[in-house]
Design a protein around this motif. Structure first.
Motif, PDB file in Angstrom:
ATOM      1  N   ARG A   1       0.822  -1.199   0.079  1.00  0.00           N
ATOM      2  CA  ARG A   1      -0.005   0.106   0.066  1.00  0.00           C
ATOM      3  C   ARG A   1       0.758   1.412  -0.073  1.00  0.00           C
ATOM      4  NH1 ARG A   1      -3.947  -2.598   4.746  1.00  0.00           N
ATOM      5  NH2 ARG A   1      -5.264  -3.926   3.576  1.00  0.00           N
ATOM      6  N   THR A   2       1.824   1.101   0.950  1.00  0.00           N
ATOM      7  CA  THR A   2       2.716   2.538   0.988  1.00  0.00           C
ATOM      8  C   THR A   2       3.554   2.826  -0.606  1.00  0.00           C
ATOM      9  OG1 THR A   2       3.199   2.114   3.270  1.00  0.00           O
ATOM     10  CG2 THR A   2       4.690   3.523   2.022  1.00  0.00           C
ATOM     11  N   GLY A   3       3.822   1.624  -0.945  1.00  0.00           N
ATOM     12  CA  GLY A   3       4.782   1.682  -2.351  1.00  0.00           C
ATOM     13  C   GLY A   3       3.845   2.133  -3.473  1.00  0.00           C
ATOM     14  N   PHE A   4       2.630   1.724  -3.665  1.00  0.00           N
ATOM     15  CA  PHE A   4       1.673   2.049  -4.690  1.00  0.00           C
ATOM     16  C   PHE A   4       1.303   3.549  -4.521  1.00  0.00           C
ATOM     17  CE2 PHE A   4       1.120  -2.343  -6.000  1.00  0.00           C
ATOM     18  CZ  PHE A   4       1.576  -2.229  -7.083  1.00  0.00           C
ATOM     19  N   THR A   5       0.806   3.823  -3.145  1.00  0.00           N
ATOM     20  CA  THR A   5       0.208   5.281  -2.933  1.00  0.00           C
ATOM     21  C   THR A   5       1.396   6.383  -3.207  1.00  0.00           C
ATOM     22  OG1 THR A   5      -1.343   4.109  -1.202  1.00  0.00           O
ATOM     23  CG2 THR A   5      -0.713   6.514  -1.122  1.00  0.00           C
ATOM     24  N   ALA A   6       2.738   6.152  -2.371  1.00  0.00           N
ATOM     25  CA  ALA A   6       3.655   7.031  -2.577  1.00  0.00           C
ATOM     26  C   ALA A   6       4.111   7.323  -3.916  1.00  0.00           C
ATOM     27  CB  ALA A   6       4.947   6.666  -1.786  1.00  0.00           C
ATOM     28  N   ALA A   7       4.250   6.110  -5.007  1.00  0.00           N
ATOM     29  CA  ALA A   7       4.385   6.175  -6.345  1.00  0.00           C
ATOM     30  C   ALA A   7       3.544   6.900  -7.066  1.00  0.00           C
ATOM     31  CB  ALA A   7       4.512   4.989  -7.008  1.00  0.00           C
ATOM     32  N   ALA A   8       2.131   6.875  -6.668  1.00  0.00           N
ATOM     33  CA  ALA A   8       1.035   7.414  -7.437  1.00  0.00           C
ATOM     34  C   ALA A   8       1.196   8.969  -7.249  1.00  0.00           C
ATOM     35  CB  ALA A   8      -0.115   6.797  -6.881  1.00  0.00           C
ATOM     36  N   VAL A   9       1.502   9.367  -5.907  1.00  0.00           N
ATOM     37  CA  VAL A   9       1.364  10.804  -5.585  1.00  0.00           C
ATOM     38  C   VAL A   9       2.736  11.315  -6.097  1.00  0.00           C
ATOM     39  CG1 VAL A   9       1.367  12.289  -3.563  1.00  0.00           C
ATOM     40  CG2 VAL A   9       0.046  10.172  -3.350  1.00  0.00           C
ATOM     41  N   LEU A  10       3.773  10.693  -6.084  1.00  0.00           N
ATOM     42  CA  LEU A  10       5.253  11.633  -6.406  1.00  0.00           C
ATOM     43  C   LEU A  10       5.596  11.497  -7.813  1.00  0.00           C
ATOM     44  CD1 LEU A  10       7.275  10.307  -3.223  1.00  0.00           C
ATOM     45  CD2 LEU A  10       6.048  12.728  -3.662  1.00  0.00           C
ATOM     46  N   VAL A  11       5.005  10.757  -8.779  1.00  0.00           N
ATOM     47  CA  VAL A  11       5.613  10.476  -9.818  1.00  0.00           C
ATOM     48  C   VAL A  11       5.384  11.886 -10.609  1.00  0.00           C
ATOM     49  CG1 VAL A  11       3.368   9.536 -10.677  1.00  0.00           C
ATOM     50  CG2 VAL A  11       5.658   9.036 -11.886  1.00  0.00           C
ATOM     51  N   VAL A  12       4.366  12.480 -10.697  1.00  0.00           N
ATOM     52  CA  VAL A  12       4.235  13.865 -11.561  1.00  0.00           C
ATOM     53  C   VAL A  12       5.200  14.765 -11.256  1.00  0.00           C
ATOM     54  CG1 VAL A  12       2.609  15.608 -12.353  1.00  0.00           C
ATOM     55  CG2 VAL A  12       1.881  13.018 -12.374  1.00  0.00           C
ATOM     56  N   PRO A  13       5.002  14.989  -9.737  1.00  0.00           N
ATOM     57  CA  PRO A  13       6.114  16.397  -9.276  1.00  0.00           C
ATOM     58  C   PRO A  13       7.573  16.023  -9.239  1.00  0.00           C
ATOM     59  CG  PRO A  13       4.859  15.306  -7.560  1.00  0.00           C
ATOM     60  CD  PRO A  13       4.205  14.685  -8.697  1.00  0.00           C
ATOM     61  N   LEU A  14       8.004  14.797  -9.215  1.00  0.00           N
ATOM     62  CA  LEU A  14       9.386  14.091  -9.327  1.00  0.00           C
ATOM     63  C   LEU A  14       9.843  14.599 -10.735  1.00  0.00           C
ATOM     64  CD1 LEU A  14       9.568  11.040  -7.133  1.00  0.00           C
ATOM     65  CD2 LEU A  14      10.808  13.411  -6.519  1.00  0.00           C
ATOM     66  N   LEU A  15       9.072  13.824 -11.786  1.00  0.00           N
ATOM     67  CA  LEU A  15       9.517  14.024 -13.035  1.00  0.00           C
ATOM     68  C   LEU A  15       9.254  15.398 -13.799  1.00  0.00           C
ATOM     69  CD1 LEU A  15       8.400  10.408 -14.458  1.00  0.00           C
ATOM     70  CD2 LEU A  15      10.396  11.163 -13.081  1.00  0.00           C
ATOM     71  N   LEU A  16       8.437  16.024 -13.315  1.00  0.00           N
ATOM     72  CA  LEU A  16       8.288  17.254 -14.134  1.00  0.00           C
ATOM     73  C   LEU A  16       9.244  18.092 -13.441  1.00  0.00           C
ATOM     74  CD1 LEU A  16       4.228  18.134 -14.326  1.00  0.00           C
ATOM     75  CD2 LEU A  16       5.960  17.249 -16.034  1.00  0.00           C
ATOM     76  N   ALA A  17       9.757  17.896 -12.168  1.00  0.00           N
ATOM     77  CA  ALA A  17      10.857  18.885 -11.625  1.00  0.00           C
ATOM     78  C   ALA A  17      12.167  18.398 -12.074  1.00  0.00           C
ATOM     79  CB  ALA A  17      10.830  18.455 -10.001  1.00  0.00           C
ATOM     80  N   MET A  18      12.391  17.159 -12.578  1.00  0.00           N
ATOM     81  CA  MET A  18      13.546  16.688 -13.241  1.00  0.00           C
ATOM     82  C   MET A  18      13.547  17.380 -14.696  1.00  0.00           C
ATOM     83  SD  MET A  18      14.534  14.384 -15.748  1.00  0.00           S
ATOM     84  CE  MET A  18      13.427  12.936 -15.942  1.00  0.00           C
ATOM     85  N   ALA A  19      12.391  17.272 -15.296  1.00  0.00           N
ATOM     86  CA  ALA A  19      12.324  17.928 -16.641  1.00  0.00           C
ATOM     87  C   ALA A  19      12.579  19.498 -16.775  1.00  0.00           C
ATOM     88  CB  ALA A  19      11.019  17.559 -17.142  1.00  0.00           C
TER      89      ALA A  19
END
Length: 450
Positions: free
Chosen positions: A299-317
């Motif tokens: 539950r922690t892994g999926f929830t954290a990934a779902a919440v963070l994937v957009v801000p993390l990768l847009l910040a990288m881009a």
């Protein structure tokens, strides 16, 4: 860990390592060999063709999930392990020696397609078979760490594929890899498959499976239908898992290059850190799951990934976060669930249908969302919609997060009983508690077989 148990873990890890190595090598090297194998007026068309064939291999997975799962549930876990890794090795060898489009025309693409379909059939059953085997042979108090070590083969294979590409680029340069150096990578994958086959030949059959086979219990359609709801949960869990893996393990370096902030060599070398974090998170999740149970980690892994994937990768881009920070944070979230989800997924089903009932929905989800991810991502980038790539991934991860919260401990079967084999054929939710009736009273494989 006893010597026999060490070999069991190595055997399970080896097959998953070879699967991951092969698919990673294909995904990473597609831009390099596309021009030699696939026709096209420009590089973009050729690369997209290579990614379409990447998806074709996944399309074969649902068929392979049924065939290999059926083989594993009727002939034995060891038979399934040997068959899958053999077919993967043969497929890699075929691609390594495939003639170029300039030499044989469209036949070059046909050969690669056939090789990918063969591998897709084999890989359709590999994950479910390995998960089933680990669940049934590992000690109860170390089941999840055994599974985490076995499924660390996924991260190790991806890491090895990345290293192979980095070595080839360093030794031969981009032109050398495009001019045939890519064949070396597929030859390495084939040799690793032969090594995994040799290791697997020495492992014993699952005692739990032998017990069920001796009782005359086999896979039946009514039993599978009775677990349709659980198969839907397995499907949901696999969607985000496969999209997260192919984004975090394979496509992130290409995405970084598309931002214009990194060269191919820089992205590939920095990606090693992300893969090490993925591996560490997977191993840690196994030990934590043995102490606290698998569901909090999933539950922690999926929830954290779902919440963070957009801000993390847009910040990288946008340059706000460097690749070496954004990518490891994302792969750590993916690793928390990836190390334990397959083992927990196997326990959603009773012994007689464990491989096929897990394999079919997992194979379907991987085909629909994992196999097409690279193509969809590259298509979005070609349409100047790079920012939609993490959004697409977030949707899949959210589906899995919802599925993870729908799974409860009550749904996880005991490993070494015939629980669930008398489940109502009409599809009622089976009772997960141990079945105390004599084994012979359960449905026989000779009655209403699949």
């Amino acid at each position: 860990m006893a010597v026999g148990r060490r070999r069991i873990v190595v055997a399970s890890t080896g097959g998953i390592f070879v699967e991951s190595l092969d698919w990673t090598i294909y995904g990473l090297l597609a831009p390099y060999f596309a021009g030699q194998i696939f026709p096209g007026a420009d590089r973009v068309t050729q690369v997209l063709s290579a990614y379409v064939v990447f998806a074709v291999g996944f399309i074969a997975r649902p068929v392979g999930s049924f065939l290999m799962g059926r083989l594993t549930d009727t002939r034995g876990r060891r038979t399934g392990l040997l068959a899958s890794v053999s077919m993967i090795a043969v497929g890699s060898a075929l691609i390594a020696v495939a003639p170029t489009h300039a030499a044989v025309g469209a036949w070059s693409a046909v050969i690669v397609v056939l090789a990918r379909m063969l591998q897709g059939i084999a890989m359709g059953g590999e994950v479910a078979t390995a998960a089933t085997y680990v669940v049934e042979v590992a000690p109860a108090d170390r089941r999840h760490r055994f599974g985490a070590f076995a499924y660390s083969g996924d991260a190790l294979g991806t890491l090895a594929g990345t290293i192979v590409l980095a070595v080839l680029l360093g030794a031969m340069g981009v032109d050398g890899v495009e001019d045939g150096g890519w064949r070396i990578a597929f030859a390495v994958a084939s040799l690793c498959g032969l090594l995994a086959l040799w290791i697997r030949r020495g492992v014993p059959e699952s005692e739990v499976f032998e017990k069920v086979r001796a009782a005359g219990v086999g896979p039946t359609l009514p039993l599978v239908r009775a677990h349709a709801g659980r198969m839907l949960l397995a499907f949901m869990l696999t969607i985000g898992s496969t999209m997260g893996v192919y984004l975090g393990s394979v496509y992130l370096p290409e995405l970084a290059v598309h931002t214009g902030r990194y060269t191919e060599a820089q992205a590939t070398s920095q990606h090693t850190v992300a893969l090490v974090c993925l591996l560490a998170a997977m191993i840690a999740s196994g030990f934590l799951a043995d102490r606290f149970g698998p569901l909090p980690l999933i539950r922690t892994g999926f929830t954290a990934a779902a919440v963070l994937v957009v801000p993390l990768l847009l910040a990288m881009a946008s340059g706000v976060l460097p690749y070496v920070v954004a990518a490891p944070l994302f792969t750590t979230c993916i690793g928390l669930q990836l190390g334990v989800t397959p083992v927990a997924g196997a326990r959603l089903f009773p012994v007689p249908i464990r491989a096929v009932a897990l394999g079919v929905p997992a194979g379907a989800a991987i085909a629909l969302f994992g196999g097409t991810f690279l193509f969809v991502a590259e298509w979005l980038v070609s349409r100047d919609a790079l920012r939609l790539v993490p959004v697409y991934a977030a949707i899949g991860l959210t589906v899995s997060a919802v599925g993870a919260w729908r799974v409860s401990e009550r749904l996880l079967y005991p490993v070494d009983t015939l629980a669930g084999t008398r489940a109502d054929a009409a599809g009622a939710d089976p009772d997960p508690l141990p079945d105390r009736v004599p084994a012979r009273s359960a449905p026989s494989s000779a009655k209403d077989p699949m």
